[in-house]
Design a protein around this motif. Structure first.
Motif, PDB file in Angstrom:
ATOM      1  N   GLY A 273       6.299   2.832  25.195  1.00 52.60           N
ATOM      2  CA  GLY A 273       6.980   3.939  25.084  1.00 52.60           C
ATOM      3  C   GLY A 273       8.105   3.781  23.792  1.00 52.60           C
ATOM      4  O   GLY A 273       8.975   4.533  23.637  1.00 52.60           O
ATOM      5  N   GLY A 274       7.863   2.841  23.128  1.00 51.46           N
ATOM      6  CA  GLY A 274       8.724   2.697  21.818  1.00 51.46           C
ATOM      7  C   GLY A 274       8.117   3.624  20.479  1.00 51.46           C
ATOM      8  O   GLY A 274       7.204   4.165  20.744  1.00 51.46           O
ATOM      9  N   GLU A 275       9.001   3.594  19.698  1.00 53.48           N
ATOM     10  CA  GLU A 275       8.880   4.444  18.515  1.00 53.48           C
ATOM     11  C   GLU A 275       9.078   3.477  17.099  1.00 53.48           C
ATOM     12  O   GLU A 275      10.333   2.707  17.009  1.00 53.48           O
ATOM     13  CB  GLU A 275       9.883   5.712  18.368  1.00 53.48           C
ATOM     14  CG  GLU A 275       9.587   6.416  19.565  1.00 53.48           C
ATOM     15  CD  GLU A 275      10.735   7.722  19.473  1.00 53.48           C
ATOM     16  OE1 GLU A 275      11.702   7.516  18.365  1.00 53.48           O
ATOM     17  OE2 GLU A 275      10.746   8.420  20.165  1.00 53.48           O
ATOM     18  N   PRO A 276       8.007   3.414  16.360  1.00 53.55           N
ATOM     19  CA  PRO A 276       8.339   2.560  14.961  1.00 53.55           C
ATOM     20  C   PRO A 276       9.536   3.209  14.335  1.00 53.55           C
ATOM     21  O   PRO A 276       9.784   4.389  14.268  1.00 53.55           O
ATOM     22  CB  PRO A 276       7.040   2.754  14.374  1.00 53.55           C
ATOM     23  CG  PRO A 276       6.149   3.026  15.282  1.00 53.55           C
ATOM     24  CD  PRO A 276       6.893   3.882  16.394  1.00 53.55           C
ATOM     25  N   VAL A 277      10.350   2.271  13.573  1.00 56.00           N
ATOM     26  CA  VAL A 277      11.377   2.797  12.508  1.00 56.00           C
ATOM     27  C   VAL A 277      11.013   2.116  11.151  1.00 56.00           C
ATOM     28  O   VAL A 277      10.669   1.211  11.123  1.00 56.00           O
ATOM     29  CB  VAL A 277      12.884   2.256  12.808  1.00 56.00           C
ATOM     30  CG1 VAL A 277      13.711   2.239  12.044  1.00 56.00           C
ATOM     31  CG2 VAL A 277      12.860   2.264  14.644  1.00 56.00           C
ATOM     32  N   ARG A 278      10.948   3.106  10.341  1.00 54.55           N
ATOM     33  CA  ARG A 278      10.400   2.837   9.151  1.00 54.55           C
ATOM     34  C   ARG A 278       9.053   2.131   8.986  1.00 54.55           C
ATOM     35  O   ARG A 278       8.765   1.304   8.348  1.00 54.55           O
ATOM     36  CB  ARG A 278      11.518   2.125   7.990  1.00 54.55           C
ATOM     37  CG  ARG A 278      13.019   2.594   8.116  1.00 54.55           C
ATOM     38  CD  ARG A 278      14.163   1.665   7.713  1.00 54.55           C
ATOM     39  NE  ARG A 278      13.939   1.236   6.556  1.00 54.55           N
ATOM     40  CZ  ARG A 278      14.401   0.511   5.846  1.00 54.55           C
ATOM     41  NH1 ARG A 278      15.611  -0.141   6.604  1.00 54.55           N
ATOM     42  NH2 ARG A 278      14.278   0.150   4.503  1.00 54.55           N
ATOM     43  N   GLU A 279       8.324   2.844   9.591  1.00 58.77           N
ATOM     44  CA  GLU A 279       6.983   2.566  10.064  1.00 58.77           C
ATOM     45  C   GLU A 279       6.233   2.032   8.642  1.00 58.77           C
ATOM     46  O   GLU A 279       5.564   0.747   8.497  1.00 58.77           O
ATOM     47  CB  GLU A 279       5.965   3.457  10.791  1.00 58.77           C
ATOM     48  CG  GLU A 279       4.473   2.852  11.140  1.00 58.77           C
ATOM     49  CD  GLU A 279       3.983   4.021  11.716  1.00 58.77           C
ATOM     50  OE1 GLU A 279       2.677   3.557  12.324  1.00 58.77           O
ATOM     51  OE2 GLU A 279       4.488   5.048  12.459  1.00 58.77           O
ATOM     52  N   MET A 280       5.853   3.015   7.729  1.00 57.68           N
ATOM     53  CA  MET A 280       5.139   2.696   6.491  1.00 57.68           C
ATOM     54  C   MET A 280       5.703   1.674   5.577  1.00 57.68           C
ATOM     55  O   MET A 280       4.975   0.825   5.109  1.00 57.68           O
ATOM     56  CB  MET A 280       4.893   3.910   5.630  1.00 57.68           C
ATOM     57  CG  MET A 280       4.302   4.871   6.313  1.00 57.68           C
ATOM     58  SD  MET A 280       2.665   4.156   7.225  1.00 57.68           S
ATOM     59  CE  MET A 280       1.741   3.591   6.085  1.00 57.68           C
ATOM     60  N   GLU A 281       7.367   1.599   5.590  1.00 57.60           N
ATOM     61  CA  GLU A 281       7.743   0.225   4.968  1.00 57.60           C
ATOM     62  C   GLU A 281       7.250  -0.883   5.424  1.00 57.60           C
ATOM     63  O   GLU A 281       7.332  -1.908   4.727  1.00 57.60           O
ATOM     64  CB  GLU A 281       9.266   0.799   4.751  1.00 57.60           C
ATOM     65  CG  GLU A 281       9.652   1.918   4.158  1.00 57.60           C
ATOM     66  CD  GLU A 281      11.305   2.178   4.065  1.00 57.60           C
ATOM     67  OE1 GLU A 281      12.012   1.527   3.498  1.00 57.60           O
ATOM     68  OE2 GLU A 281      11.492   3.063   4.893  1.00 57.60           O
ATOM     69  N   VAL A 282       7.415  -0.984   6.779  1.00 54.86           N
ATOM     70  CA  VAL A 282       7.111  -2.455   7.510  1.00 54.86           C
ATOM     71  C   VAL A 282       5.580  -2.805   6.990  1.00 54.86           C
ATOM     72  O   VAL A 282       5.539  -3.676   6.903  1.00 54.86           O
ATOM     73  CB  VAL A 282       7.393  -2.063   8.866  1.00 54.86           C
ATOM     74  CG1 VAL A 282       6.915  -3.516   9.687  1.00 54.86           C
ATOM     75  CG2 VAL A 282       8.900  -1.988   9.228  1.00 54.86           C
ATOM     76  N   VAL A 283       4.684  -1.627   7.288  1.00 54.08           N
ATOM     77  CA  VAL A 283       3.225  -1.950   7.110  1.00 54.08           C
ATOM     78  C   VAL A 283       3.019  -2.457   5.703  1.00 54.08           C
ATOM     79  O   VAL A 283       2.501  -3.382   5.355  1.00 54.08           O
ATOM     80  CB  VAL A 283       2.425  -0.593   7.458  1.00 54.08           C
ATOM     81  CG1 VAL A 283       1.172  -0.770   7.076  1.00 54.08           C
ATOM     82  CG2 VAL A 283       2.359  -0.327   8.668  1.00 54.08           C
ATOM     83  N   ASP A 284       3.639  -1.770   4.522  1.00 54.46           N
ATOM     84  CA  ASP A 284       3.696  -2.182   3.517  1.00 54.46           C
ATOM     85  C   ASP A 284       4.074  -3.649   3.103  1.00 54.46           C
ATOM     86  O   ASP A 284       3.578  -4.227   2.343  1.00 54.46           O
ATOM     87  CB  ASP A 284       4.374  -1.132   2.500  1.00 54.46           C
ATOM     88  CG  ASP A 284       4.354  -1.493   0.780  1.00 54.46           C
ATOM     89  OD1 ASP A 284       3.153  -1.128   0.375  1.00 54.46           O
ATOM     90  OD2 ASP A 284       5.462  -1.859   0.366  1.00 54.46           O
ATOM     91  N   MET A 285       5.278  -4.005   3.826  1.00 51.33           N
ATOM     92  CA  MET A 285       5.564  -5.413   3.641  1.00 51.33           C
ATOM     93  C   MET A 285       4.672  -6.376   4.066  1.00 51.33           C
ATOM     94  O   MET A 285       4.279  -7.375   3.398  1.00 51.33           O
ATOM     95  CB  MET A 285       6.767  -5.469   4.457  1.00 51.33           C
ATOM     96  CG  MET A 285       7.582  -7.017   4.434  1.00 51.33           C
ATOM     97  SD  MET A 285       8.846  -7.204   5.567  1.00 51.33           S
ATOM     98  CE  MET A 285       7.678  -7.487   7.081  1.00 51.33           C
ATOM     99  N   TYR A 286       4.331  -6.239   5.144  1.00 52.78           N
ATOM    100  CA  TYR A 286       3.136  -7.056   5.569  1.00 52.78           C
ATOM    101  C   TYR A 286       1.709  -7.179   4.756  1.00 52.78           C
ATOM    102  O   TYR A 286       1.068  -8.073   4.773  1.00 52.78           O
ATOM    103  CB  TYR A 286       2.578  -6.723   7.439  1.00 52.78           C
ATOM    104  CG  TYR A 286       3.898  -7.323   8.099  1.00 52.78           C
ATOM    105  CD1 TYR A 286       3.934  -8.481   8.342  1.00 52.78           C
ATOM    106  CD2 TYR A 286       4.640  -6.422   8.758  1.00 52.78           C
ATOM    107  CE1 TYR A 286       4.920  -9.090   9.270  1.00 52.78           C
ATOM    108  CE2 TYR A 286       5.510  -6.796   9.943  1.00 52.78           C
ATOM    109  CZ  TYR A 286       5.711  -8.219   9.936  1.00 52.78           C
ATOM    110  OH  TYR A 286       6.606  -8.568  10.817  1.00 52.78           O
ATOM    111  N   LEU A 287       1.357  -6.061   4.342  1.00 51.40           N
ATOM    112  CA  LEU A 287       0.135  -5.922   3.415  1.00 51.40           C
ATOM    113  C   LEU A 287       0.487  -6.664   2.193  1.00 51.40           C
ATOM    114  O   LEU A 287      -0.621  -7.287   1.688  1.00 51.40           O
ATOM    115  CB  LEU A 287      -0.359  -4.481   3.018  1.00 51.40           C
ATOM    116  CG  LEU A 287      -0.754  -3.521   4.300  1.00 51.40           C
ATOM    117  CD1 LEU A 287      -0.944  -2.270   3.880  1.00 51.40           C
ATOM    118  CD2 LEU A 287      -1.898  -4.376   4.931  1.00 51.40           C
ATOM    119  N   ARG A 288       1.684  -6.584   1.592  1.00 51.12           N
ATOM    120  CA  ARG A 288       1.979  -7.498   0.367  1.00 51.12           C
ATOM    121  C   ARG A 288       2.014  -8.914   0.724  1.00 51.12           C
ATOM    122  O   ARG A 288       1.508  -9.712  -0.190  1.00 51.12           O
ATOM    123  CB  ARG A 288       3.479  -6.870   0.206  1.00 51.12           C
ATOM    124  CG  ARG A 288       3.490  -5.577  -0.426  1.00 51.12           C
ATOM    125  CD  ARG A 288       5.097  -5.057  -1.011  1.00 51.12           C
ATOM    126  NE  ARG A 288       5.727  -6.090  -2.001  1.00 51.12           N
ATOM    127  CZ  ARG A 288       6.968  -6.085  -2.143  1.00 51.12           C
ATOM    128  NH1 ARG A 288       7.761  -5.700  -1.635  1.00 51.12           N
ATOM    129  NH2 ARG A 288       7.177  -6.861  -3.308  1.00 51.12           N
TER     130      ARG A 288
END
Length: 442
Positions: A273-288
């Motif tokens: 039931g959670g909601e990501p916050v600033r999802e794409m920024e977090v994904v981008d950080m991990y991909l980097r």
């Protein structure tokens, strides 16, 4: 607010469940938040139209709550790390989770014999395990291999012992079974923190070689069965050893680490039931971070670059400062360095023995939608390969509630009966096929 506390709640992140408690001091306009990692934290509180809000940045927790009409419950949301979760608090502390024996854990007396055994691992240190044999004629033998982590022969997790259950069921069906403590775990020797997946492959090959020398074991009737990472270890050994009778990989990985992150990173968050916050920024950080670790620079330079990304993420509110040092140190971990370069599906294409791959519909660690296609492609030309997706189960092969890893310990069931029936039935069919072929050749 009618009641100042203490208030008790549980935060379910989809990965772990954390108990929270706090006491409100209305006069001082502060909250005293109890945390396991930081002890008691005192923070300022905002009271607005029946709402209460406060944040503890050092614990990456921010709460926004509203009291119900009876004054006995607070409900709202908790912001933790990169997501926002529903949460509720009540005055009474919740009952502790039940402890003790899981109902499926095998209990004697048993209709078979088991003995403690020791064999030499690839590093020259002992591997301790349990060899179980049925009283009647053997239909074959199975070596069981555990999932990721410093696990014992039963893959003990939150009181569950899934490999003990598999061994019990298979032995009752006429198969000898061997399961053993991983390198550096339980009664086995060696250094776990220096161990890679390739080292585990070598240890499993040692187990095969040892079992082939045991009385009454047909050296050509030994099959391998593994869960998660253990399934890849089994496939690597089976692909290199033409005398392996069969291979079973349960909930394996079908992609290299990081490849499915854009679609899979927040699956567990959403499941609870959670909601990501600033999802794409977090994904981008991990991909980097993944790109830096795979770039091939020297270890020290890689660690410097990873730390820079993490420190920038801290400044941007995407990462906890307290976790930077530990995450940077992961770069030097031998297991991780090997895993980042490892193709977990490569051995699947080289398998020639009967092969079963089991996925679970509600698995959020290796979801079938992301991981099954590549494995199916690897096995496309294998006439004796079967790929199943079991409905309603999670990565642990339990009947799922949310599918999130945080539920594994909360579910009473260790293994869904449907999983046990499918896998053991397939192994029996393979063994019956070998027996029929042997009869025809007599």
């Amino acid at each position: 607010m009618k009641q100042q506390g203490p208030w008790h709640g549980e935060l379910d992140t989809g990965i772990v469940r954390m108990r929270l408690a706090f006491h409100l001091d209305r006069e001082a306009q502060v909250a005293h938040l109890q945390t396991k990692a930081f002890g008691e934290i005192t923070v300022p509180v905002r009271h607005e139209q029946g709402r209460v809000a406060f944040a503890a940045p050092q614990a990456e927790i921010a709460l926004e709550l509203r009291q119900d009409a009876t004054g006995t419950r607070l409900t709202g949301f908790c912001r933790h790390l990169a997501a926002r979760y529903p949460i509720s608090f009540q005055p009474d502390a919740p009952a502790p989770p039940p402890r003790g024996l899981r109902p499926q854990t095998p209990q004697g007396p048993f209709p078979y014999t088991s003995e403690e055994v020791v064999f030499e691992g690839a590093d020259g240190t002992p591997r301790a395990g349990t060899l179980s044999r049925p009283h009647g004629m053997l239909r074959g033998a199975v070596i069981l291999n555990s999932w990721y982590g410093q696990t014992d022969r039963d893959q003990t997790t939150a009181g569950h012992k899934p490999l003990a259950i598999w061994a019990d069921e298979l032995t009752r069906r006429g198969f000898a079974t061997l399961r053993f403590d991983k390198r550096g775990a339980g009664a086995s020797g060696g250094e776990f923190l220096e161990t890679t997946t390739a080292d585990l492959v070598q240890d499993l090959a040692c187990a095969v070689a040892w079992l082939r020398l045991q009385p009454d074991i047909d050296p050509h009737s030994i099959g391998l069965m593994g869960h998660s990472e253990g399934g890849h270890v089994a496939a690597d050994v089976a692909a290199a050893d033409p005398d392996i009778a069969f291979c079973v990989a349960m909930t394996p990985t079908g992609a290299r680490d990081g490849e499915t992150m854009p679609t899979d990173l927040f699956l567990a968050v959403r499941a609870v039931g959670g909601e990501p916050v600033r999802e794409m920024e977090v994904v981008d950080m991990y991909l980097r971070l993944f790109a830096i670790e795979r770039a091939g620079a020297g270890l020290n330079e890689t660690m410097v670059r990873v730390r820079r990304v993490l420190e920038a993420a801290v400044d941007d509110g995407l990462y906890m400062a307290e976790k930077v040092a530990a995450r940077t140190a992961l770069v030097a971990w031998r297991w991780r360095r090997h895993w980042l370069a490892y193709d977990p599906t490569a051995a699947m294409a080289r398998l020639t023995c009967p092969t079963l791959v089991v996925f679970a519909e509600r698995d959020l660690q290796t979801p079938p939608s992301s991981h099954a296609p590549r494995i199916r492609a690897r096995l496309a030309d294998h006439p004796q390969a079967t790929v199943l997706e079991l409905k309603g189960l999670n990565h642990f092969l339990q009947t799922a509630v949310t599918g999130a890893p945080s539920e594994y310990g909360a579910i009473t069931e260790t293994l869904a009966p449907s999983a046990v029936a499918e896998v053991c039935g397939w192994i029996e069919n393979v063994a019956d096929g070998f027996a029929a072929k042997a009869d025809r050749n007599r």
